[in-house]
Write a protein that holds these residues in place. Structure first.
Motif, PDB file in Angstrom:
ATOM      1  N   ASP A 142     -15.418 -29.993  -8.415  1.00 44.55           N
ATOM      2  CA  ASP A 142     -14.848 -28.724  -7.954  1.00 44.55           C
ATOM      3  C   ASP A 142     -15.918 -28.026  -7.129  1.00 44.55           C
ATOM      4  O   ASP A 142     -16.423 -26.972  -7.493  1.00 44.55           O
ATOM      5  N   VAL A 143     -16.277 -28.659  -6.015  1.00 38.98           N
ATOM      6  CA  VAL A 143     -17.354 -28.134  -5.177  1.00 38.98           C
ATOM      7  C   VAL A 143     -16.843 -27.604  -3.845  1.00 38.98           C
ATOM      8  O   VAL A 143     -17.612 -27.032  -3.073  1.00 38.98           O
ATOM      9  N   ASP A 144     -15.559 -27.792  -3.562  1.00 36.20           N
ATOM     10  CA  ASP A 144     -14.942 -27.301  -2.329  1.00 36.20           C
ATOM     11  C   ASP A 144     -13.545 -26.808  -2.662  1.00 36.20           C
ATOM     12  O   ASP A 144     -13.100 -26.882  -3.802  1.00 36.20           O
ATOM     13  N   ASN A 145     -12.829 -26.349  -1.636  1.00 36.31           N
ATOM     14  CA  ASN A 145     -11.446 -25.908  -1.851  1.00 36.31           C
ATOM     15  C   ASN A 145     -10.454 -27.059  -1.736  1.00 36.31           C
ATOM     16  O   ASN A 145      -9.248 -26.849  -1.761  1.00 36.31           O
ATOM     17  N   SER A 181      -8.290 -29.180  -6.055  1.00 35.68           N
ATOM     18  CA  SER A 181      -7.987 -28.806  -4.677  1.00 35.68           C
ATOM     19  C   SER A 181      -7.023 -27.624  -4.660  1.00 35.68           C
ATOM     20  O   SER A 181      -6.196 -27.462  -5.561  1.00 35.68           O
ATOM     21  N   SER A 182      -7.131 -26.821  -3.626  1.00 38.91           N
ATOM     22  CA  SER A 182      -6.212 -25.701  -3.477  1.00 38.91           C
ATOM     23  C   SER A 182      -4.850 -26.151  -2.952  1.00 38.91           C
ATOM     24  O   SER A 182      -3.895 -25.376  -2.976  1.00 38.91           O
ATOM     25  N   ALA A 206      -2.845 -21.394 -10.674  1.00 42.91           N
ATOM     26  CA  ALA A 206      -4.165 -20.778 -10.616  1.00 42.91           C
ATOM     27  C   ALA A 206      -4.441 -19.918 -11.834  1.00 42.91           C
ATOM     28  O   ALA A 206      -5.579 -19.834 -12.306  1.00 42.91           O
ATOM     29  N   SER A 207      -3.403 -19.275 -12.361  1.00 41.90           N
ATOM     30  CA  SER A 207      -3.574 -18.351 -13.478  1.00 41.90           C
ATOM     31  C   SER A 207      -3.316 -19.044 -14.808  1.00 41.90           C
ATOM     32  O   SER A 207      -2.473 -19.938 -14.911  1.00 41.90           O
ATOM     33  N   THR A 208      -4.024 -18.595 -15.846  1.00 42.58           N
ATOM     34  CA  THR A 208      -3.775 -19.111 -17.184  1.00 42.58           C
ATOM     35  C   THR A 208      -2.407 -18.688 -17.696  1.00 42.58           C
ATOM     36  O   THR A 208      -1.903 -19.254 -18.665  1.00 42.58           O
ATOM     37  N   LYS A 209      -1.794 -17.696 -17.049  1.00 41.78           N
ATOM     38  CA  LYS A 209      -0.454 -17.234 -17.426  1.00 41.78           C
ATOM     39  C   LYS A 209       0.636 -18.015 -16.697  1.00 41.78           C
ATOM     40  O   LYS A 209       1.801 -17.624 -16.699  1.00 41.78           O
ATOM     41  N   LYS A 210       0.231 -19.127 -16.071  1.00 38.57           N
ATOM     42  CA  LYS A 210       1.139 -20.023 -15.360  1.00 38.57           C
ATOM     43  C   LYS A 210       1.876 -19.310 -14.224  1.00 38.57           C
ATOM     44  O   LYS A 210       3.042 -19.566 -13.947  1.00 38.57           O
ATOM     45  N   ARG A 211       1.123 -18.414 -13.578  1.00 39.36           N
ATOM     46  CA  ARG A 211       1.641 -17.736 -12.397  1.00 39.36           C
ATOM     47  C   ARG A 211       0.637 -17.920 -11.262  1.00 39.36           C
ATOM     48  O   ARG A 211      -0.417 -18.501 -11.433  1.00 39.36           O
ATOM     49  N   HIS A 215      -2.180 -25.148  -7.367  1.00 41.91           N
ATOM     50  CA  HIS A 215      -3.300 -25.984  -6.965  1.00 41.91           C
ATOM     51  C   HIS A 215      -3.001 -27.428  -7.351  1.00 41.91           C
ATOM     52  O   HIS A 215      -2.022 -27.717  -8.020  1.00 41.91           O
ATOM     53  N   MET A 216      -3.877 -28.336  -6.901  1.00 39.79           N
ATOM     54  CA  MET A 216      -3.659 -29.753  -7.157  1.00 39.79           C
ATOM     55  C   MET A 216      -4.886 -30.359  -7.843  1.00 39.79           C
ATOM     56  O   MET A 216      -6.032 -30.030  -7.493  1.00 39.79           O
TER      57      MET A 216
END
Length: 222
Positions: A142-145, A181-182, A206-211, A215-216
């Motif tokens: 996880d070093v880039d987008n 990846s984004s 992206a969110s822990t609240k599944k909102r 991302h991939m």
């Protein structure tokens, strides 16, 4: 509204700077106008660790390499799931990011850098991979987008066929290469398969609240 405050800047190899900003209890790491990470959004980084370790369930004394310290979300999630005899090496290219983790963002990290299972390697994760033949049960990048050198142009080689081959050689049989990846990238999936990985693509929030944004994560088994 509470304004953002610039806490520090850190030069990147090859040019450009990372900027650490704070607004109240919220932190942001920026590259130019691009926000690389935010302390409020940790879901996909935590999923990177969780999905990888699910693939390693049953492994004894696993040795895991995490490329990119960031805000420590992947590291903390891995520590919560790893056995007591695990070893986790975190490779971080920018020394200031480690300083931020021990300084202004210490509360975000929650002391995870002091866990006896953790060692910090300040340097290029690609170089470490290249000299670690069969040394890791899992490599989490996880070093880039995404699978291109956004933060440091030289990171492109990590995602090229040669870099993927080096990662495969650095894994134990059945080991896992995981890449955050984004966004999706079908050509990257093809390159992974070309070097002999079995590839799974997992969309996550992206969110822990599944909102929030999708991302991939690629899970590639050697």
């Amino acid at each position: 509204m509470i304004p953002w405050v610039l806490l520090d800047t850190a030069p990147l190899p090859g040019g450009g700077d990372l900027r650490l900003k704070q607004r109240g209890t919220e932190f942001s790491i920026m590259l130019g106008p691009i926000e690389l990470m935010n302390s409020r959004l940790s879901g996909s980084e935590e999923a990177l660790a969780r999905l990888t370790l699910e693939k390693l369930s049953g492994s004894k004394a696993p040795h895991i390499l995490i490329g990119g310290l960031g805000m420590g979300f992947t590291l903390r999630a891995a520590l919560a799931l790893c056995p007591a005899d695990a070893r986790i090496t975190v490779a971080e290219l920018v020394p200031a990011v480690v300083d931020w983790a021990r300084g202004p963002m210490a509360e975000v990290f929650g002391g995870c850098l002091d866990d006896p299972r953790v060692s910090i390697h300040v340097g290029d994760v690609g170089a470490l991979i290249g000299k670690s033949r069969g040394g890791f049960d899992a490599i989490l990048l996880d070093v880039d987008n995404g699978p291109d050198g956004l933060t440091v142009e030289a990171n492109d080689r990590l995602y090229a066929t040669g870099g993927l081959g080096a990662a495969k050689a650095a894994l134990t049989p059945g080991g896992v290469l995981s890449v955050w990846s984004s966004a999706p990238d079908p050509r990257f999936s093809q390159r992974m398969r070309k070097v002999g990985f079995q590839v799974e693509e997992v969309p996550v929030r992206a969110s822990t609240k599944k909102r929030g944004a999708r991302h991939m994560i690629w899970l590639a088994t050697a």
